[in-house]
Enzyme design. Structure first.
Site, mmCIF file in Angstrom:
data_model
loop_
_atom_site.group_PDB
_atom_site.id
_atom_site.type_symbol
_atom_site.label_atom_id
_atom_site.label_comp_id
_atom_site.label_asym_id
_atom_site.label_seq_id
_atom_site.Cartn_x
_atom_site.Cartn_y
_atom_site.Cartn_z
ATOM 1 N N LYS A 1 2.504 -5.547 1.663
ATOM 2 C CA LYS A 1 1.961 -4.936 0.451
ATOM 3 C C LYS A 1 1.311 -6.029 -0.382
ATOM 4 O O LYS A 1 1.978 -6.936 -0.866
ATOM 5 C CB LYS A 1 3.074 -4.243 -0.337
ATOM 6 N N LYS B 1 -0.459 -1.980 3.087
ATOM 7 C CA LYS B 1 -0.996 -1.382 1.863
ATOM 8 C C LYS B 1 -1.712 -2.465 1.063
ATOM 9 O O LYS B 1 -1.111 -3.505 0.788
ATOM 10 C CB LYS B 1 0.159 -0.785 1.047
#
Length: 332
Positions: free
Chosen positions: A201, A254
């Site tokens: 992330k 992400k």
């Protein structure tokens, strides 16, 4: 052999032929649809920066869940917008918290629909960070304390599993978070509940609209001390490998669109399912361009999602899920 014996265009001469040799197939089974649930009744409030995405109270959530089931999408990702926040994010692990209530309701309305619970504290803390704030007594500076945060994340994951969540998806990027949550779930009797880790992330500029949606903007500083530097790729392999060792069942990248190379790296290096999160700004940019008549929304969305699948994503979390499902059925 070379041209004119070899003609690559031979396999592109008709729609049927192109379909016959197509290498990547996008399916409704690939999608996970994010939902934002909140307290109150009669609440269906469009998020201004994310057209078509809403804050929903539980009474109106049922209609959205019915639409998800009808679309053929098999899973939803739940984010909660609480009615109160505090320094330790206590409403995240409250048995009657908004995510827990929504999970129980969805499993009653649509038992076959998979509920993926986002496991983080940022929506529930008054400071907007994903972990606990501590203050250095010497400098007076505030910092995110990793280890004390793990205890609260475990409590959150266990409460979500108790409410009926099918998958726990921790998004906090604390070191050791997967191992701590796996141990906590197992000790509580939820050894069969899988973990979809937000393994990779990035500290990305593509989260802006989501922070409006989740009311999770940090009240000071940023998240660069715990989310990844967008310039780094090899570090992604270290993060993913650590999560696998700690017991992750899925890996996630992400955002997705600017990190296709990272999706491919994880796919080629590890054998766990890889999820790609088609995040809020990626969605909102398409919506804005389509609203201005600059692009064909349907064509751009399906091409983008196909690109993520081609890069190696087994699953795609996307706000386009219901539209994409309809378009894949050939509907307008």
């Amino acid at each position: 052999m070379a041209f004119p014996i070899t003609r690559n265009r031979r396999l592109r001469s008709s729609g049927a032929l192109r379909s016959l040799v197509r290498e990547t197939h996008l399916s409704v089974d690939d999608f996970i649809y994010p939902l934002f649930v909140t307290h109150g009744t009669g609440v269906k409030e469009e998020i201004s920066s994310m057209p078509g995405v809403y804050h929903l109270s539980l009474d109106l959530l049922r209609q959205e869940v019915a639409a998800v089931v009808e679309s053929g999408v098999k899973a939803v990702l739940l984010f909660g917008v609480p009615d109160s926040k505090d320094a330790v994010g206590s409403s995240a692990y409250d048995p009657n918290g908004i995510v827990q209530q929504a999970t129980r309701a969805i499993k009653e309305w649509a038992p076959q629909l998979l509920v993926v619970a986002d496991t983080c504290l940022c929506q529930f803390t008054d400071h907007g960070h994903c972990g606990m704030i501590h203050h250095d007594t010497h400098t007076g500076n505030a910092f995110i304390d990793n280890d004390s945060s793990l205890e609260l994340l475990v409590k959150t994951a266990v409460s979500q599993a108790q409410a009926g969540a099918d998958i726990i998806a921790p998004s906090n990027m604390m070191d050791g978070f997967v191992g701590a949550i796996r141990e906590g779930l197992d000790a509580a009797g939820y050894d069969m509940v899988p973990i979809m880790s937000y393994s990779v992330k990035y500290a990305s500029a593509f989260y802006g609209p989501f922070r409006e949606a989740a009311h999770s903007t940090p009240q000071f500083g940023d998240r660069k001390t715990y989310q990844m530097d967008p310039a780094n790729a090899r570090e992604a392999l270290r993060e993913a490998e650590a999560d696998i060792i700690e017991g992750a069942d899925f890996l996630m990248v992400k955002p997705a669109l600017a990190y296709m190379d990272v999706i491919r790296m994880l796919k080629e290096t590890f054998d766990l399912p890889v999820a790609a999160y088609n995040v809020s700004a990626e969605y909102s940019m398409v919506k804005a361009a389509a609203a201005n008549g600059w692009i064909d929304e349907r064509a751009v969305v399906l091409e983008t999602l196909t690109g993520m699948k081609r890069a190696g994503a087994d699953l795609i979390i996307t706000y386009h899920a219901l539209d994409a499902a309809r378009w894949l059925r050939g509907e307008a």
